[in-house]
Design an enzyme around this catalytic site. Structure first.
Site, mmCIF file in Angstrom:
data_model
loop_
_atom_site.group_PDB
_atom_site.id
_atom_site.type_symbol
_atom_site.label_atom_id
_atom_site.label_comp_id
_atom_site.label_asym_id
_atom_site.label_seq_id
_atom_site.Cartn_x
_atom_site.Cartn_y
_atom_site.Cartn_z
ATOM 1 N N ASP A 1 7.949 -1.555 -67.335
ATOM 2 C CA ASP A 1 7.821 -2.259 -68.389
ATOM 3 C C ASP A 1 7.418 -1.115 -69.844
ATOM 4 O O ASP A 1 7.365 0.096 -69.496
ATOM 5 C CB ASP A 1 6.592 -3.318 -68.659
ATOM 6 C CG ASP A 1 5.369 -2.682 -68.286
ATOM 7 O OD1 ASP A 1 5.053 -1.373 -68.452
ATOM 8 O OD2 ASP A 1 4.253 -3.563 -68.387
ATOM 9 N N ASP B 1 4.659 -5.493 -72.972
ATOM 10 C CA ASP B 1 3.529 -5.868 -73.072
ATOM 11 C C ASP B 1 2.976 -5.369 -74.616
ATOM 12 O O ASP B 1 2.950 -4.253 -74.842
ATOM 13 C CB ASP B 1 2.313 -5.351 -72.275
ATOM 14 C CG ASP B 1 2.314 -5.941 -70.637
ATOM 15 O OD1 ASP B 1 2.791 -7.008 -70.842
ATOM 16 O OD2 ASP B 1 2.055 -5.139 -69.912
ATOM 17 N N ASP C 1 4.568 -0.758 -72.591
ATOM 18 C CA ASP C 1 3.282 -1.081 -73.034
ATOM 19 C C ASP C 1 2.855 -0.494 -74.437
ATOM 20 O O ASP C 1 2.868 0.780 -74.540
ATOM 21 C CB ASP C 1 2.070 -0.536 -72.083
ATOM 22 C CG ASP C 1 2.263 -0.914 -70.521
ATOM 23 O OD1 ASP C 1 2.152 -2.016 -70.183
ATOM 24 O OD2 ASP C 1 2.802 -0.013 -69.861
HETATM 25 P P1 GTP Z 1 4.977 1.086 -65.324
HETATM 26 O O1 GTP Z 1 4.954 0.286 -65.959
HETATM 27 O O2 GTP Z 1 5.175 0.729 -63.655
HETATM 28 O O3 GTP Z 1 5.892 2.271 -65.623
HETATM 29 O O4 GTP Z 1 3.688 1.646 -64.779
HETATM 30 P P2 GTP Z 1 2.135 1.482 -65.819
HETATM 31 O O5 GTP Z 1 1.068 2.359 -65.295
HETATM 32 O O6 GTP Z 1 2.660 1.431 -67.175
HETATM 33 O O7 GTP Z 1 1.553 0.004 -65.432
HETATM 34 P P3 GTP Z 1 1.466 -1.086 -66.079
HETATM 35 O O8 GTP Z 1 2.460 -1.314 -67.246
HETATM 36 O O9 GTP Z 1 1.044 -2.505 -65.055
HETATM 37 O O10 GTP Z 1 -0.048 -0.979 -66.787
HETATM 38 C C1 GTP Z 1 -0.254 -0.010 -67.571
HETATM 39 C C2 GTP Z 1 -2.128 0.379 -67.484
HETATM 40 O O11 GTP Z 1 -2.414 -0.938 -68.533
HETATM 41 C C3 GTP Z 1 -2.510 0.446 -66.297
HETATM 42 O O12 GTP Z 1 -3.541 1.513 -66.388
HETATM 43 C C4 GTP Z 1 -3.333 -0.785 -66.243
HETATM 44 O O13 GTP Z 1 -4.568 -0.713 -65.492
HETATM 45 C C5 GTP Z 1 -3.544 -1.165 -67.686
HETATM 46 N N1 GTP Z 1 -3.258 -2.647 -67.662
HETATM 47 C C6 GTP Z 1 -2.496 -3.528 -67.344
HETATM 48 N N2 GTP Z 1 -2.956 -4.831 -67.591
HETATM 49 C C7 GTP Z 1 -4.140 -4.891 -68.121
HETATM 50 C C8 GTP Z 1 -4.937 -5.626 -68.404
HETATM 51 O O14 GTP Z 1 -4.613 -7.069 -68.324
HETATM 52 N N3 GTP Z 1 -6.219 -5.220 -69.139
HETATM 53 C C9 GTP Z 1 -6.437 -3.804 -69.104
HETATM 54 N N4 GTP Z 1 -7.748 -3.430 -69.348
HETATM 55 N N5 GTP Z 1 -5.616 -3.018 -68.531
HETATM 56 C C10 GTP Z 1 -4.552 -3.371 -68.050
HETATM 57 MN MN MN Z 2 3.802 0.021 -67.933
HETATM 58 MN MN MN Z 3 2.169 -3.207 -68.508
#
Ligand code: GTP
Ligand code: MN
Ligand code: MN
Length: 350
Positions: free
Chosen positions: A205, A290, A207
């Protein structure tokens, strides 16, 4: 803090993952893949502790400076338990671990993987569906399984959402959001966080963290940004959540391991125009995005918390709590003892 010197009888390594350098590419891929499969499978069974143990072991291997050739080389490294050692030994000796291969072939693992890859479906839902005898995405439709609006969108865009997002695509979405915030509230910054900020070439995704240098100006921003993006036909699905930080009575109690933070956020699916790749024929591709809004005073913590990885964040918080008696979350860092004093005081006076 980092210590990666090779010593006689094994490697020496700092105990917390957040103290170690963990490169994107490392030399023990087959080993970490095996351990992470078992971590995933344990998660599917609701065994969080076992899942964490395998994740920890994989994390230690990712920080090794070279390829492991014998189990003895590991020495008494922290965080690698009996079970993980057995898995490592199997892979080193036979190239594969029978237990891992069995898991990968099991109907339950494969079905759980298929279902949890639907946006909006977690382990509990997937597990219930499995119990009910559902096995495929077609089963979900044919048996008229009740789906949330989010899951319906997840199912509709299943293939796109399970195609990796490339960095260029993430940057293009970031620019689109940048354009939207400039219209709604000039001066707002948009920061690409998550795996891309860690240098990963692709992710599941995008972020994006939004903040404005003047405190308070960010209030109400998200809904305006999302409406504008929507009016440009850039949004296929969105589900926003209000900031719940102000509703809290006080800071989170120490040890409250809430992964979710309280920022205003939007879980969405964007419609991204593409020239090549899987969506080329249609001209667009669905991408999970996100959007998170942080007030400027909390922005550093939000950025740290949203950069990940999940394991790095978990370890950082564990380090803060066990080694520094402090609480770290995506909003703040504070001394847990002082907060308890404050809480006791507030409690006394109602
Ligand atoms: P990929 O998206 O698969 O590339 O990996 P990513 O590391 O970007 O994972 P992800 O998008 O799921 O999450 C990114 C970061 O945001 C991670 O460190 C999560 O712990 C954090 N994260 C995701 N959702 C939440 C949330 O609701 N609250 C908080 N505080 N952190 C979040
Ligand atoms: Mn991510
Ligand atoms: Mn995410």
């Amino acid at each position: 803090i980092e210590s990666r010197h090779r010593l006689r009888g094994g490697w020496q390594m700092a105990p917390y993952a957040c103290q170690r350098r963990t490169p994107l590419l490392h030399s023990n891929q087959p080993l970490t893949e095996a351990l992470e499969t078992l971590a995933e499978e344990a998660g599917f069974s609701g065994s969080e502790g076992r899942s964490l143990a395998f994740t920890r072991a994989a994390s230690v291997l990712k920080a090794l400076p070279g390829r492991l050739s014998t189990l003895e080389e590991l020495g008494p490294l922290p965080g690698i338990g009996e079970h993980s050692r057995r898995v490592i030994q199997d892979v080193l000796e036979d190239g594969v671990c029978a237990e891992v291969e069995r898991v990968k072939l099991s109907e339950r693992y494969q079905t759980m993987k298929l279902f949890t890859k639907i946006f909006g479906v977690g382990v509990r839902t997937a597990s219930r569906w499995y119990q009910e005898g559902l096995r495929t995405l077609v089963d979900l439709q044919e048996r008229g399984t009740k789906l949330t609006r989010q899951q319906q969108a997840g199912l509709r865009h299943y293939d796109d959402l399970n195609t990796p997002v490339e960095r260029g695509e993430a940057e293009s979405i970031s620019r689109a959001v940048q354009g939207a915030v400039q219209r709604c509230l000039p001066g707002t910054s948009v920061t690409l966080a998550g795996g891309f900020r860690r240098g990963k070439p692709h992710g599941h995704d995008v972020d994006l963290l939004l903040t404005h240098p003047e405190a308070g100006r960010e209030a109400g921003l998200l809904s305006r940004v999302v409406s504008w993006l929507d009016s440009q036909d850039l949004i296929l699905y969105q589900h926003s959540q209000e900031n719940s930080y102000a509703l809290q009575e006080g800071p989170e109690p120490p040890g409250g391991r809430d992964v979710m933070d309280r920022f205003e956020r939007c879980f969405s699916i964007f419609r991204l125009e593409v020239q090549g790749g899987p969506g080329a024929a249609r001209g667009w591709k669905a991408v999970r995005v996100d959007l998170v809004v942080a007030p400027i005073s909390q922005f550093p913590f939000a950025l740290l918390g949203w950069t990940g990885s999940r394991h790095f964040e978990r370890e950082l918080r564990r380090f803060a709590s066990h080694e520094r008696k402090m609480v770290l979350n995506s909003h703040a860092l504070y001394d847990s003892r002082r907060v308890w004093q404050l809480w006791a005081y507030v409690g006394t006076w109602g």
